[in-house]
Design an enzyme around this catalytic site. Structure first.
Site, PDB file in Angstrom:
ATOM      1  N   LYS A 129     -75.382  -4.437  17.201  1.00 47.88           N
ATOM      2  CA  LYS A 129     -75.796  -5.663  16.511  1.00 47.88           C
ATOM      3  C   LYS A 129     -77.092  -5.435  15.747  1.00 47.88           C
ATOM      4  O   LYS A 129     -78.010  -4.762  16.235  1.00 47.88           O
ATOM      5  CB  LYS A 129     -76.004  -6.777  17.540  1.00 47.88           C
ATOM      6  CG  LYS A 129     -76.598  -8.058  16.972  1.00 47.88           C
ATOM      7  CD  LYS A 129     -77.732  -8.646  17.818  1.00 47.88           C
ATOM      8  CE  LYS A 129     -78.872  -7.724  18.071  1.00 47.88           C
ATOM      9  NZ  LYS A 129     -80.127  -8.349  18.535  1.00 47.88           N
ATOM     10  N   GLY A 155     -83.038  -3.718  20.981  1.00 50.06           N
ATOM     11  CA  GLY A 155     -82.954  -4.701  19.906  1.00 50.06           C
ATOM     12  C   GLY A 155     -81.667  -4.678  19.107  1.00 50.06           C
ATOM     13  O   GLY A 155     -81.574  -5.361  18.084  1.00 50.06           O
ATOM     14  N   ALA A 186     -82.402  -1.547  25.924  1.00 53.18           N
ATOM     15  CA  ALA A 186     -83.538  -2.399  25.563  1.00 53.18           C
ATOM     16  C   ALA A 186     -84.104  -1.997  24.202  1.00 53.18           C
ATOM     17  O   ALA A 186     -85.277  -1.685  24.049  1.00 53.18           O
ATOM     18  CB  ALA A 186     -84.632  -2.321  26.632  1.00 53.18           C
ATOM     19  N   PRO A 245     -79.254   3.177  22.733  1.00 53.89           N
ATOM     20  CA  PRO A 245     -80.425   3.091  23.607  1.00 53.89           C
ATOM     21  C   PRO A 245     -80.490   1.740  24.316  1.00 53.89           C
ATOM     22  O   PRO A 245     -80.062   0.709  23.790  1.00 53.89           O
ATOM     23  CB  PRO A 245     -81.603   3.252  22.633  1.00 53.89           C
ATOM     24  CG  PRO A 245     -81.025   3.880  21.412  1.00 53.89           C
ATOM     25  CD  PRO A 245     -79.613   3.406  21.322  1.00 53.89           C
ATOM     26  N   GLY A 297     -78.567  -5.157  20.698  1.00 53.16           N
ATOM     27  CA  GLY A 297     -77.548  -5.861  21.456  1.00 53.16           C
ATOM     28  C   GLY A 297     -76.676  -4.999  22.328  1.00 53.16           C
ATOM     29  O   GLY A 297     -75.519  -5.360  22.584  1.00 53.16           O
ATOM     30  N   ASP A 316     -77.116 -13.504  22.842  1.00 53.64           N
ATOM     31  CA  ASP A 316     -76.453 -12.763  21.762  1.00 53.64           C
ATOM     32  C   ASP A 316     -74.965 -12.531  22.004  1.00 53.64           C
ATOM     33  O   ASP A 316     -74.257 -12.074  21.105  1.00 53.64           O
ATOM     34  CB  ASP A 316     -77.122 -11.398  21.559  1.00 53.64           C
ATOM     35  CG  ASP A 316     -78.479 -11.490  20.905  1.00 53.64           C
ATOM     36  OD1 ASP A 316     -78.812 -12.565  20.377  1.00 53.64           O
ATOM     37  OD2 ASP A 316     -79.210 -10.486  20.922  1.00 53.64           O
ATOM     38  N   GLY A 325     -76.403  -4.286  25.638  1.00 55.41           N
ATOM     39  CA  GLY A 325     -75.817  -4.953  26.796  1.00 55.41           C
ATOM     40  C   GLY A 325     -74.939  -6.123  26.402  1.00 55.41           C
ATOM     41  O   GLY A 325     -73.847  -6.318  26.954  1.00 55.41           O
ATOM     42  N   SER A 326     -75.393  -6.908  25.433  1.00 55.48           N
ATOM     43  CA  SER A 326     -74.606  -8.049  24.970  1.00 55.48           C
ATOM     44  C   SER A 326     -73.313  -7.593  24.303  1.00 55.48           C
ATOM     45  O   SER A 326     -72.246  -8.188  24.498  1.00 55.48           O
ATOM     46  CB  SER A 326     -75.435  -8.888  23.982  1.00 55.48           C
ATOM     47  OG  SER A 326     -76.552  -9.466  24.621  1.00 55.48           O
ATOM     48  N   ALA A 327     -73.407  -6.532  23.501  1.00 54.28           N
ATOM     49  CA  ALA A 327     -72.212  -5.994  22.848  1.00 54.28           C
ATOM     50  C   ALA A 327     -71.238  -5.437  23.877  1.00 54.28           C
ATOM     51  O   ALA A 327     -70.011  -5.586  23.738  1.00 54.28           O
ATOM     52  CB  ALA A 327     -72.600  -4.909  21.846  1.00 54.28           C
TER      53      ALA A 327
END
Length: 268
Positions: free
Chosen positions: A11, A99, A97, A95, A101, A135, A103-105
């Protein structure tokens, strides 16, 4: 047994304006989401129980039972009343943490994958997505959209100029927790987002105070031949450059300093 693999598209926040702080401590934002063709990958095979294995260059330190992939699977299973399980596998290429996304992705890819694997209605995935992270609803759709509220109030964005746009992601290999960055936001509402090209990322200054390498990466991206825009994504520390063509992007990718992580890709 049924099986499948689903991409977890990286993201990007093409612009991110912070509008205020809520009484619950979360923040009102106005952002344009876009998604890359590449990212992590989630695989699943239908079995009796739910479990998760993790591999890949950024798997170290991730705990399977605490990962958003297994949390998403459990939430979807409960919401849809599914008795079947799944053997899930996450290949972690992005990577942590950072920016973009990750984990959200991953959670969103899990919801898409299991919706098909378990033959359930997509409304169940949409229902559980907001509770998994701000997100996740945007990542579930993985197409350009405008996000308001805490990022979960979505409006479709018609941005055909972004499809196939060459992009280079660069990260200094430093984890940057979102909460730390938001806690340093100066509280100034500089106005709504009118156009992503002329927008900004209001979290860049606090992120740069925590990770000065962000400034170096942005300066480096801005000087690359064919670079049309350089900006930080989300709460950092990943930055991205949009390029005029694949050749210019690939030339820049070949010159990325060895100590930085990078990904040459395109927007979906």
């Amino acid at each position: 047994m049924s099986a499948g693999v689903e991409p977890a598209y990286a993201k990007l926040n093409l612009a991110l304006h912070v509008r205020g702080r809520r009484p619950d401590g979360r923040h009102e934002i106005d952002t344009i989401f876009a998604f890359c063709e590449d990212g992590d990958r989630v695989g699943a095979q239908q079995v009796a129980a739910l479990d998760l294995t993790i591999a890949g260059p950024f798997a170290a330190g991730l705990v399977a039972d605490d990962n958003l992939v297994i949390q998403a699977a459990r939430a979807l299973q409960a919401r849809a009343g599914v008795s079947a399980g799944a053997a899930l596998h996450l290949d972690k290429y992005l990577p942590v943490a950072s920016g973009i996304g990750g984990g959200s992705a991953d959670a969103a890819a899990t919801l898409r994958l299991l919706t098909g694997l378990w033959s359930i209605d997509g409304s169940h995935a949409r229902a559980v997505a907001p509770a998994l992270g701000a997100d996740v609803p945007a990542c579930l759709a993985s197409r350009p959209c405008r996000g308001k509220g805490i990022g979960d109030e979505l409006q479709e964005a018609d941005l055909p100029e972004l499809a196939g746009k060459p992009v280079l992601l660069v990260n200094p290999r430093v984890e940057l927790p979102t909460a730390q960055v938001f806690s340093r936001w100066d509280g100034a509402d500089l106005g709504a987002l009118d156009d992503w090209r002329t927008g900004r990322n209001d979290l860049e200054a606090p992120a740069r105070a925590l990770v000065p390498q962000i400034g170096l990466i942005l300066s480096w991206l801005e000087t690359q031949p064919g670079a049309e825009l350089a900006r930080m994504s989300g709460s950092g520390a990943t930055c991205f450059g949009l390029f005029a063509d694949d050749r210019a992007r690939d030339h820049a990718a070949s010159a990325v300093p060895r100590e930085w992580w990078h990904l040459a890709t395109r927007l979906r």
